[in-house]
Design a protein around this motif. Structure first.
Motif, short mmCIF file in Angstrom:
data_model
loop_
_atom_site.label_atom_id
_atom_site.label_comp_id
_atom_site.label_asym_id
_atom_site.label_seq_id
_atom_site.Cartn_x
_atom_site.Cartn_y
_atom_site.Cartn_z
N PHE A 180 0.77 -1.18 -0.01
CA PHE A 180 0.05 -0.02 -0.03
C PHE A 180 0.97 1.06 0.00
N LYS A 181 1.99 1.18 0.66
CA LYS A 181 2.92 2.40 0.56
C LYS A 181 3.43 2.61 -0.92
N ARG A 182 3.77 1.52 -1.45
CA ARG A 182 4.02 1.65 -3.05
C ARG A 182 2.81 2.08 -4.00
N PHE A 183 1.93 1.79 -3.48
CA PHE A 183 0.55 2.22 -4.32
C PHE A 183 0.42 3.72 -4.19
N TYR A 184 0.43 4.22 -2.69
CA TYR A 184 0.55 5.52 -2.57
C TYR A 184 1.63 6.35 -3.20
N GLU A 185 2.72 5.96 -3.15
CA GLU A 185 4.01 6.54 -3.85
C GLU A 185 3.73 6.87 -5.51
N LYS A 186 3.07 5.72 -6.10
CA LYS A 186 2.79 5.93 -7.35
C LYS A 186 1.60 6.57 -7.89
N GLY A 187 0.80 7.05 -6.73
CA GLY A 187 -0.51 7.81 -6.88
C GLY A 187 -1.81 6.81 -7.25
N PHE A 188 -1.75 5.62 -6.84
CA PHE A 188 -2.84 4.83 -7.19
C PHE A 188 -3.93 5.37 -6.33
N THR A 189 -5.18 5.30 -6.96
CA THR A 189 -6.41 5.72 -6.15
C THR A 189 -6.92 4.37 -5.70
N ASN A 190 -8.27 4.51 -4.94
CA ASN A 190 -8.43 3.31 -4.18
C ASN A 190 -9.11 2.33 -5.28
N GLU A 191 -9.84 2.79 -6.17
CA GLU A 191 -10.19 2.10 -7.44
C GLU A 191 -9.07 1.35 -8.08
N GLN A 192 -7.87 1.77 -8.38
CA GLN A 192 -6.92 1.13 -8.96
C GLN A 192 -6.20 0.26 -8.02
N ALA A 193 -6.22 0.58 -6.59
CA ALA A 193 -5.58 -0.59 -5.76
C ALA A 193 -6.34 -1.88 -5.78
N GLN A 194 -8.00 -1.57 -5.64
CA GLN A 194 -8.86 -2.86 -5.90
C GLN A 194 -8.54 -3.52 -6.85
N LEU A 195 -8.26 -2.96 -8.13
CA LEU A 195 -8.41 -3.64 -9.46
C LEU A 195 -7.08 -4.45 -9.35
N VAL A 196 -6.02 -4.23 -8.82
CA VAL A 196 -4.79 -4.77 -8.63
C VAL A 196 -5.17 -6.16 -7.87
N TYR A 197 -5.81 -6.02 -6.80
CA TYR A 197 -6.08 -7.20 -5.87
C TYR A 197 -7.03 -8.28 -6.65
N ASP A 198 -8.11 -7.38 -7.41
CA ASP A 198 -9.02 -8.33 -8.22
C ASP A 198 -8.39 -9.08 -9.26
N LEU A 199 -7.42 -8.50 -9.76
CA LEU A 199 -6.65 -9.17 -11.11
C LEU A 199 -5.85 -10.14 -10.41
N ALA A 200 -5.36 -10.03 -9.33
CA ALA A 200 -4.48 -11.00 -8.67
C ALA A 200 -5.36 -12.27 -8.33
N ASN A 201 -6.53 -11.90 -7.86
CA ASN A 201 -7.49 -13.10 -7.49
C ASN A 201 -7.83 -13.97 -8.78
N GLU A 202 -7.98 -13.17 -9.83
CA GLU A 202 -8.58 -13.70 -11.05
C GLU A 202 -7.31 -14.46 -11.82
N ARG A 203 -6.10 -14.03 -11.91
CA ARG A 203 -5.31 -14.68 -12.48
C ARG A 203 -3.88 -15.34 -11.69
N VAL A 204 -3.75 -14.90 -10.64
CA VAL A 204 -2.62 -15.56 -9.97
C VAL A 204 -3.06 -16.57 -8.86
N ILE A 205 -4.31 -16.57 -8.20
CA ILE A 205 -4.85 -17.38 -7.18
C ILE A 205 -4.93 -18.94 -7.92
N PRO A 206 -5.86 -18.78 -9.17
CA PRO A 206 -5.86 -20.25 -9.73
C PRO A 206 -4.74 -20.91 -10.14
N VAL A 207 -3.69 -20.19 -10.41
CA VAL A 207 -2.40 -20.80 -10.62
C VAL A 207 -1.85 -21.50 -9.32
N LEU A 208 -1.90 -20.72 -8.04
CA LEU A 208 -1.25 -21.13 -7.01
C LEU A 208 -2.22 -22.35 -6.49
#
Length: 231
Positions: free
Chosen positions: A86-114
């Motif tokens: 979250f510190k890196r999100f903030y440093e790069k200027g991520f909005t709350n919506e953009q941060a949520q998108l990162v987690y949603d994509l991780a759940n959609e793409r990364v978790i099934p692989v794991l």
């Protein structure tokens, strides 16, 4: 020998060129004066600058006050809150919506692989255990062939699939196939005759095949262990 230039050098000079410069939009050219329309150019620049300022202002309004103010829904237990992220999100200027998108994509793409990797690892671990139990890979393969033929003739598909998904279940299937389905009479843990037939009925309960109730599964496993003790 130098090749002779064909054309008029004078006409090629910048001072001799007239008309609107190539690529310049019509709104920025004054045909009457033959000059750039500076007023229109400045007006357009101010408009673009104002629009950019508005976009920046809107973006800043959507930014949390600090890195620990992000409000993100974590769609999977493995995707927990991490302040460093979250510190890196903030440093790069991520909005709350953009941060949520990162987690949603991780759940959609990364978790099934794991999940797939974990499932494959567990399957290999269970198979290695069975190879050791039966003495060799060749013996295990032969037993599996025999169990498959026997189970398809004698068991319901869901029961066979449920037992065949774990090393303990495969061993139980092997013992069932090798025996005459003996009954040990009354058992205080079951409150009824402990027999393979009754254990099969218990396995049809949704607690076993759907809910994966650990206590219920352990009870059935214990029943098979009593019914077919290790030799």
């Amino acid at each position: 020998m130098n090749k002779k230039f064909e054309g008029n050098l004078i006409e090629k000079s910048p001072s001799a060129q007239t008309g609107k410069p190539a690529g310049l939009p019509d709104k920025f050219w004054n045909e009457e004066t033959g000059q750039v329309n500076l007023e229109a150019l400045i007006e357009d620049y101010n408009y673009m600058a104002s629009r950019d300022d508005n976009l920046v202002e809107i973006h800043n309004r959507n930014m949390p006050e600090s890195y620990d103010k992000y409000e993100v829904n974590f769609p999977h237990p493995l995707l927990d809150r991490d302040d460093e992220i979250f510190k890196r999100f903030y440093e790069k200027g991520f909005t709350n919506e953009q941060a949520q998108l990162v987690y949603d994509l991780a759940n959609e793409r990364v978790i099934p692989v794991l999940d797939s990797l974990a499932s494959d690892y567990e399957a290999e671990r269970q198979i290695d255990r069975l190879k050791r139990y039966f003495g060799s890979e060749e013996k295990f393969s032969e037993v599996c062939r025999q169990i498959s033929v026997w189970a398809k003739r004698n068991l319901q598909t869901d029961v066979y699939e449920a037992l065949g998904s774990t090393a303990d279940g495969v061993i139980a299937l092997y013992k069932m196939m090798s025996s005459n389905e003996p009954s040990l009479g009354k058992d205080r843990d079951f409150g009824e005759d402990l027999s393979e037939e009754n254990l099969r009925k218990m396995m049809e309960d949704p607690r076993y095949w759907r809910d994966k109730d650990k206590a219920y599964i352990a009870k059935i496993t214990k029943g098979f262990e009593k019914l077919y003790p290790e030799k």
